[in-house]
Motif scaffolding. Structure first.
Motif, short mmCIF file in Angstrom:
data_model
loop_
_atom_site.label_atom_id
_atom_site.label_comp_id
_atom_site.label_asym_id
_atom_site.label_seq_id
_atom_site.Cartn_x
_atom_site.Cartn_y
_atom_site.Cartn_z
N GLU A 140 52.45 24.78 87.59
CA GLU A 140 52.06 26.14 87.21
C GLU A 140 51.92 26.26 85.69
O GLU A 140 51.02 26.94 85.21
N ARG A 141 52.81 25.61 84.95
CA ARG A 141 52.70 25.61 83.49
C ARG A 141 51.39 24.94 83.05
O ARG A 141 50.71 25.44 82.15
N ALA A 142 51.07 23.82 83.71
CA ALA A 142 49.84 23.11 83.36
C ALA A 142 48.61 23.93 83.71
O ALA A 142 47.62 23.95 82.98
N LEU A 143 48.67 24.64 84.86
CA LEU A 143 47.53 25.43 85.32
C LEU A 143 47.18 26.54 84.34
O LEU A 143 46.01 26.88 84.17
N LYS A 144 48.19 27.10 83.70
CA LYS A 144 47.98 28.23 82.78
C LYS A 144 47.77 27.78 81.34
O LYS A 144 47.63 28.61 80.44
N SER A 145 47.76 26.49 81.10
CA SER A 145 47.57 25.95 79.75
C SER A 145 46.08 25.75 79.47
O SER A 145 45.25 25.84 80.38
N PRO A 146 45.71 25.46 78.21
CA PRO A 146 44.30 25.14 77.91
C PRO A 146 43.80 23.97 78.75
O PRO A 146 42.64 23.96 79.17
N TRP A 147 44.67 22.97 78.98
CA TRP A 147 44.28 21.84 79.82
C TRP A 147 43.95 22.32 81.23
O TRP A 147 42.97 21.87 81.83
N GLY A 148 44.75 23.23 81.76
CA GLY A 148 44.50 23.75 83.09
C GLY A 148 43.20 24.53 83.18
O GLY A 148 42.47 24.44 84.17
N ARG A 149 42.90 25.30 82.13
CA ARG A 149 41.64 26.05 82.12
C ARG A 149 40.45 25.09 82.09
O ARG A 149 39.42 25.33 82.74
N MET A 150 40.60 23.99 81.35
CA MET A 150 39.53 22.99 81.32
C MET A 150 39.34 22.37 82.71
O MET A 150 38.21 22.19 83.18
N MET A 151 40.46 22.06 83.41
CA MET A 151 40.36 21.45 84.73
C MET A 151 39.72 22.41 85.73
O MET A 151 38.93 22.01 86.59
N ARG A 152 40.06 23.69 85.63
CA ARG A 152 39.44 24.68 86.53
C ARG A 152 37.94 24.80 86.25
O ARG A 152 37.14 24.98 87.18
N ALA A 153 37.57 24.72 84.99
CA ALA A 153 36.15 24.79 84.63
C ALA A 153 35.39 23.60 85.22
O ALA A 153 34.28 23.76 85.74
N ILE A 154 36.00 22.43 85.16
CA ILE A 154 35.36 21.25 85.74
C ILE A 154 35.25 21.39 87.26
O ILE A 154 34.24 21.02 87.86
N ARG A 155 36.30 21.93 87.87
CA ARG A 155 36.27 22.11 89.33
C ARG A 155 35.16 23.08 89.74
O ARG A 155 34.45 22.86 90.72
N ASP A 156 35.00 24.16 88.98
CA ASP A 156 34.04 25.20 89.36
C ASP A 156 32.60 24.80 89.07
O ASP A 156 31.69 25.13 89.84
N ASN A 157 32.38 24.12 87.94
CA ASN A 157 31.01 23.76 87.57
C ASN A 157 31.04 22.54 86.64
O ASN A 157 31.22 22.68 85.43
N GLU A 158 30.88 21.38 87.22
CA GLU A 158 30.95 20.14 86.44
C GLU A 158 29.83 20.05 85.41
O GLU A 158 30.04 19.55 84.30
N VAL A 159 28.65 20.52 85.78
CA VAL A 159 27.51 20.42 84.86
C VAL A 159 27.76 21.26 83.62
O VAL A 159 27.53 20.81 82.48
N ALA A 160 28.24 22.49 83.80
CA ALA A 160 28.51 23.36 82.66
C ALA A 160 29.63 22.79 81.79
O ALA A 160 29.55 22.81 80.55
N ALA A 161 30.68 22.24 82.43
CA ALA A 161 31.79 21.66 81.67
C ALA A 161 31.33 20.45 80.88
O ALA A 161 31.72 20.26 79.72
N GLY A 165 30.83 19.48 76.45
CA GLY A 165 31.40 18.32 75.79
C GLY A 165 32.60 17.70 76.46
O GLY A 165 33.27 16.85 75.88
N LYS A 166 32.91 18.11 77.69
CA LYS A 166 34.06 17.56 78.40
C LYS A 166 33.68 16.28 79.14
O LYS A 166 32.61 16.23 79.78
N ASP A 167 34.54 15.29 79.06
CA ASP A 167 34.31 14.02 79.77
C ASP A 167 34.79 14.19 81.21
O ASP A 167 35.97 13.99 81.52
N VAL A 168 33.88 14.57 82.09
CA VAL A 168 34.23 14.92 83.47
C VAL A 168 34.81 13.73 84.22
O VAL A 168 35.82 13.85 84.92
N THR A 169 34.19 12.57 84.09
CA THR A 169 34.68 11.38 84.81
C THR A 169 36.09 11.01 84.38
O THR A 169 36.94 10.67 85.21
N LYS A 170 36.36 11.09 83.09
CA LYS A 170 37.70 10.77 82.57
C LYS A 170 38.73 11.76 83.11
O LYS A 170 39.86 11.37 83.46
N ARG A 171 38.36 13.03 83.20
CA ARG A 171 39.29 14.05 83.71
C ARG A 171 39.52 13.86 85.21
O ARG A 171 40.62 14.08 85.70
#
Length: 224
Positions: A140-161, A165-171
């Motif tokens: 839950e701490r990770a989910l609410k952190s900047p890292w968690g927001r980045m992961m949710r962004a990748i989950r919702d729309n990989e192309v936009a993430a 500039g996010k490395d989707v494959t690495k994440r």
């Protein structure tokens, strides 16, 4: 030099019981599972959607078949047995020989076998809830952190993430390794509770698809 039919554990390495029967064994299980996931992820995570699911399921079956058939590795279907219990969990047979415990069991109207089994399960349930609570709190701490927001962004729309500039494959690989580490802890706890490891009991219908259904019912990204 070790005969799998005679040895009761992997390779007869003589590793101190504290590693196999304590939280250190669980931590080691997490690292081993994470390492295996990194190898699998580097190979399979280039695939997408159904192809990724097919590849990972196939690799899982290969691992199980290796464990079943390579006796030198984990005794195959002969099972790794007589594993020590983690502190503070006693063995049922030891409780059944303890005069004080037998008096308590008799006072509440339980036979020694039933009473010892229930007591051991209660201790394990408490240990499991502590570990699970810690994992959920960290998640839950990770989910609410900047890292968690980045992961949710990748989950919702990989192309936009990816465009941001996010490395989707690495994440993807990082999450794959992290999830496998948690599975490694769960597997180590299960094995230490059972006191043995039988690769024949790990089949996709019992574990893989059960966990898949949990994710579907609970919702993607819902730690609870």
């Amino acid at each position: 030099a070790v005969t799998p039919a005679a040895a009761g554990n992997i390779g007869g390495l003589g590793i101190p019981w504290a590693w196999g029967g304590s939280i250190w064994g669980w931590v080691l299980g997490a690292f081993l599972a994470a390492g295996a996931a990194w190898l699998v992820g580097k190979t399979a995570l280039g695939l997408r959607s159904d192809y990724l699911a097919i590849a990972t399921l196939g690799i899982a079956e290969i691992v199980v078949q290796i464990l079943k058939n390579e006796d030198w590795l984990a005794r195959g279907v002969k099972m790794v047995n007589d594993l020590p219990r983690p502190w503070p969990v006693p063995r049922e047979v030891d409780l059944q020989r303890d005069a004080g415990f037998l008096d308590i069991a008799a006072s509440i109207g339980l036979d020694p076998i039933t009473a010892s089994t229930i007591w051991v399960k209660i201790i394990y349930a408490v240990m499991l809830m502590i570990v699970l609570g810690l994992i959920i709190w960290l998640s839950e701490r990770a989910l609410k952190s900047p890292w968690g927001r980045m992961m949710r962004a990748i989950r919702d729309n990989e192309v936009a993430a990816s465009a941001m500039g996010k490395d989707v494959t690495k994440r993807h690989l990082a999450i794959f390794v992290l999830g496998s580490a948690l599975a490694g802890i769960g597997g180590a706890m299960l094995v230490s509770m059972d006191g043995l490891m039988n690769p024949g009991t790990y089949n996709p219908l019992r574990y893989t698809f059960l966990i898949w259904v949990m994710v579907i019912v609970g919702g993607s990204g819902n730690n609870w």
